[in-house]
Design a protein around this motif. Structure first.
Motif, PDB file in Angstrom:
ATOM      1  N   PRO A 190      18.923 -38.328 -17.065  1.00  0.00           N
ATOM      2  CA  PRO A 190      17.463 -38.469 -17.227  1.00  0.00           C
ATOM      3  C   PRO A 190      16.844 -37.301 -17.980  1.00  0.00           C
ATOM      4  O   PRO A 190      15.890 -37.488 -18.737  1.00  0.00           O
ATOM      5  N   ARG A 191      17.414 -36.112 -17.805  1.00  0.00           N
ATOM      6  CA  ARG A 191      16.841 -34.936 -18.490  1.00  0.00           C
ATOM      7  C   ARG A 191      17.098 -35.026 -19.989  1.00  0.00           C
ATOM      8  O   ARG A 191      16.224 -34.720 -20.802  1.00  0.00           O
ATOM      9  N   LEU A 192      18.287 -35.435 -20.375  1.00  0.00           N
ATOM     10  CA  LEU A 192      18.607 -35.563 -21.806  1.00  0.00           C
ATOM     11  C   LEU A 192      17.793 -36.705 -22.421  1.00  0.00           C
ATOM     12  O   LEU A 192      17.297 -36.599 -23.544  1.00  0.00           O
ATOM     13  N   HIS A 193      17.667 -37.767 -21.660  1.00  0.00           N
ATOM     14  CA  HIS A 193      16.899 -38.916 -22.136  1.00  0.00           C
ATOM     15  C   HIS A 193      15.432 -38.524 -22.347  1.00  0.00           C
ATOM     16  O   HIS A 193      14.808 -38.920 -23.337  1.00  0.00           O
ATOM     17  N   ALA A 194      14.906 -37.710 -21.426  1.00  0.00           N
ATOM     18  CA  ALA A 194      13.496 -37.286 -21.536  1.00  0.00           C
ATOM     19  C   ALA A 194      13.267 -36.490 -22.813  1.00  0.00           C
ATOM     20  O   ALA A 194      12.156 -36.445 -23.331  1.00  0.00           O
ATOM     21  N   GLU A 195      14.308 -35.862 -23.321  1.00  0.00           N
ATOM     22  CA  GLU A 195      14.185 -35.102 -24.573  1.00  0.00           C
ATOM     23  C   GLU A 195      14.423 -35.981 -25.798  1.00  0.00           C
ATOM     24  O   GLU A 195      14.498 -35.477 -26.919  1.00  0.00           O
ATOM     25  N   GLY A 196      14.595 -37.256 -25.588  1.00  0.00           N
ATOM     26  CA  GLY A 196      14.796 -38.166 -26.731  1.00  0.00           C
ATOM     27  C   GLY A 196      16.174 -38.012 -27.354  1.00  0.00           C
ATOM     28  O   GLY A 196      16.371 -38.326 -28.531  1.00  0.00           O
ATOM     29  N   LEU A 197      17.155 -37.576 -26.562  1.00  0.00           N
ATOM     30  CA  LEU A 197      18.471 -37.297 -27.140  1.00  0.00           C
ATOM     31  C   LEU A 197      19.493 -38.409 -26.893  1.00  0.00           C
ATOM     32  O   LEU A 197      20.630 -38.305 -27.338  1.00  0.00           O
ATOM     33  N   VAL A 198      19.105 -39.456 -26.175  1.00  0.00           N
ATOM     34  CA  VAL A 198      20.098 -40.463 -25.772  1.00  0.00           C
ATOM     35  C   VAL A 198      19.653 -41.878 -26.176  1.00  0.00           C
ATOM     36  O   VAL A 198      18.603 -42.334 -25.753  1.00  0.00           O
ATOM     37  N   ASP A 199      20.480 -42.534 -26.991  1.00  0.00           N
ATOM     38  CA  ASP A 199      20.207 -43.936 -27.331  1.00  0.00           C
ATOM     39  C   ASP A 199      21.058 -44.894 -26.499  1.00  0.00           C
ATOM     40  O   ASP A 199      20.730 -46.071 -26.383  1.00  0.00           O
ATOM     41  N   ALA A 200      22.197 -44.427 -25.999  1.00  0.00           N
ATOM     42  CA  ALA A 200      23.094 -45.282 -25.210  1.00  0.00           C
ATOM     43  C   ALA A 200      24.006 -44.388 -24.371  1.00  0.00           C
ATOM     44  O   ALA A 200      24.057 -43.169 -24.564  1.00  0.00           O
ATOM     45  N   VAL A 201      24.731 -45.026 -23.444  1.00  0.00           N
ATOM     46  CA  VAL A 201      25.594 -44.285 -22.511  1.00  0.00           C
ATOM     47  C   VAL A 201      26.992 -44.897 -22.525  1.00  0.00           C
ATOM     48  O   VAL A 201      27.152 -46.116 -22.533  1.00  0.00           O
ATOM     49  N   ASP A 202      27.993 -44.016 -22.547  1.00  0.00           N
ATOM     50  CA  ASP A 202      29.404 -44.420 -22.659  1.00  0.00           C
ATOM     51  C   ASP A 202      30.200 -43.669 -21.589  1.00  0.00           C
ATOM     52  O   ASP A 202      29.719 -42.688 -21.009  1.00  0.00           O
ATOM     53  N   ALA A 203      31.417 -44.123 -21.306  1.00  0.00           N
ATOM     54  CA  ALA A 203      32.317 -43.410 -20.394  1.00  0.00           C
ATOM     55  C   ALA A 203      33.751 -43.711 -20.823  1.00  0.00           C
ATOM     56  O   ALA A 203      33.993 -44.678 -21.557  1.00  0.00           O
ATOM     57  N   PHE A 204      34.675 -42.871 -20.379  1.00  0.00           N
ATOM     58  CA  PHE A 204      36.094 -43.083 -20.667  1.00  0.00           C
ATOM     59  C   PHE A 204      36.730 -43.580 -19.378  1.00  0.00           C
ATOM     60  O   PHE A 204      37.009 -42.819 -18.463  1.00  0.00           O
ATOM     61  N   CYS A 205      36.917 -44.894 -19.301  1.00  0.00           N
ATOM     62  CA  CYS A 205      37.443 -45.530 -18.097  1.00  0.00           C
ATOM     63  C   CYS A 205      38.944 -45.699 -18.310  1.00  0.00           C
ATOM     64  O   CYS A 205      39.372 -46.558 -19.084  1.00  0.00           O
TER      65      CYS A 205
END
Ligand code: DI6
Ligand code: FE
Length: 431
Positions: free
Chosen positions: A226-241
């Motif tokens: 949420p903190r990174l998103h609040a700075e406008g730095l995140v368009d999507a979220v990924d993970a290494f499963c």
């Protein structure tokens, strides 16, 4: 009228407002704007759809016209301020690289040598090399150093036709370093005049200080988002499963944090083993499942039902000398769109040309050249959730490439070489 402007200049300015900024004529136009093949040509005949005498006009960063020159509403010089004769060259949409890790410090050429000596990727990772060694280098680099090291890579992709670029974090693995990576990604876009989409991949690997506490690390990742998103730095979220990444449950927790913010998800799924990753990301309505070499038939069906794109990464397949092919025929049979991306990263895919990835997708995965080009344009845009690019159609972004070849198959045929004549992003020439 500004004080120094003459009436003639003002008249010209008014005319400029009315006319398109530019118009390419005498182009072999692959619009990719049809259900299959290179354009909107004959249905049911893959490989067709090319306009042999095509025209492409643009104004204010958007496409004003794309189609046969014979359908232009007036003479080219009446329509546009600048008319360019493409001399019969192929013109395609700007390429979209929808999966990269190109912001990082250092390289892993030494690991490449170790692998040639017989060590496996997983063995190196378990021995503290692999992703974690790039994490060390990336943490030690300042934002400006990281930008300086990443810029030539982004420039290389642009020089081979890329106008939209996705960049993931995931080599910081602490709040400040993940943030720095995402800031550098944004700065790359500003520096090169191309669109950079950022993906938060905090759940890429377990940092050494969290050894034995993957659950605690995932808690931290969910708190940073949420903190990174609040700075406008995140368009999507990924993970290494993956066995050497994070479990299903851990991935699900990251996805739930993304969902709470309304952010789309995607996943490094089934790369080294079938962990059910494709079905998991599909269950979240994910944009894409990436790698997917080991995806099961059930995973393919789940992707088809959810509209999740399969992102093929033949660079990693090639470098790791993998032998299990992604289920290409099943993707075709179920109508799962296939994108192709570089996966540009220092470990498994030090690949700096999306066109080269298309070549590898044809040779290793037996994609047709039309599928590979669709994979690097229209399907790649979809994998990023973007419907304003990846095709040449009036109203969409004026992102396009003029190539020094005539046939689209030639893009997948040459290994290396300089095939780009010019690259336009948002109607401006960038390379
Ligand atoms: N899969 C990959 O292929 C890259 N990340 C991932 O999750 C490799 C990243 C690296 O080795 O640095
Ligand atoms: Fe990757």
């Amino acid at each position: 009228m500004p004080r120094h402007e003459t009436h003639a200049e003002a008249g010209l300015a008014a005319e400029r407002g009315a006319r398109w900024d530019g118009l390419l004529v005498n182009a072999r136009l692959a619009t990719l704007d049809g259900a299959e093949g290179y354009g909107d040509g004959i249905a049911g005949a893959p490989g067709t759809g090319l306009s042999p005498a095509g025209a492409l006009g643009w104004r204010d960063g958007r496409i004003a016209f794309a189609g046969p020159a014979a359908a232009l509403p007036a003479r080219p010089d009446e329509l546009a301020i600048e008319v360019i004769d493409a001399g019969g060259d192929l013109v395609t949409p700007g390429l979209v690289d929808c999966h990269t890790h190109l912001v990082f410090a250092g390289d892993r050429a030494a690991e490449f040598e170790q692998r040639l000596g017989g060590a496996s990727y997983e063995e190196i990772a378990r021995a503290g090399g692999g992703i974690v060694s790039t994490v060390r280098a990336t943490r030690n680099a300042s934002e400006d150093e990281l930008l300086a090291q990443s810029l030539p890579r982004a420039r290389a992709l642009l020089a081979d036709g890329v106008t939209t670029l996705e960049v993931k974090s995931g080599y910081g693995l602490d709040f400040a370093s993940e943030r720095r990576m995402l800031r550098v990604a944004r700065r790359l876009g500003d520096a090169l005049g191309i669109d950079v989409r950022t993906t938060f991949l905090g759940a890429h690997a377990l940092p050494p200080e969290s050894a034995g506490d993957a659950e605690g690390y995932i808690d931290a990742v969910c708190g940073w988002l949420p903190r990174l998103h609040a700075e406008g730095l995140v368009d999507a979220v990924d993970a290494f499963c993956e066995r050497i990444g994070f479990s299903d449950d851990q991935t699900r927790r990251v996805f739930e944090a993304a969902r709470a913010l309304g952010l789309p998800v995607k996943l490094h799924a089934d790369q080294l083993s079938d962990g059910g990753g494709a079905a998991l990301v599909a269950a979240f309505g994910g944009l894409s499942a990436d790698h997917v070499e080991h995806t099961s038939p059930a995973g393919v069906r789940a992707m088809a039902a959810a509209g999740t794109v399969a992102v093929l990464l033949p660079g990693a397949f090639h470098v790791l000398r993998e032998t299990t092919l992604p289920p290409i025929d099943a993707f075709r049979a179920h109508g799962v769109p296939m994108a192709v991306a570089t996966d540009c990263n220092p470990g498994t895919s030090p690949l700096l040309s999306l066109r080269q990835a298309m070549q590898l997708a044809c040779t290793h995965f037996r994609l047709t050249p039309a599928e590979a080009l669709r994979g690097a344009t229209v399907h790649a845009a979809r994998a990023l959730g973007l419907d304003d690019r990846g095709r040449l159609r009036a109203g969409l972004r004026a992102d396009f490439v003029r190539w020094r070849v005539r046939e689209p198959a030639a893009l997948c045929y040459w290994l290396g070489g300089d095939l780009v004549h010019s690259v336009f992003a948002g109607g401006r020439r960038m390379a």
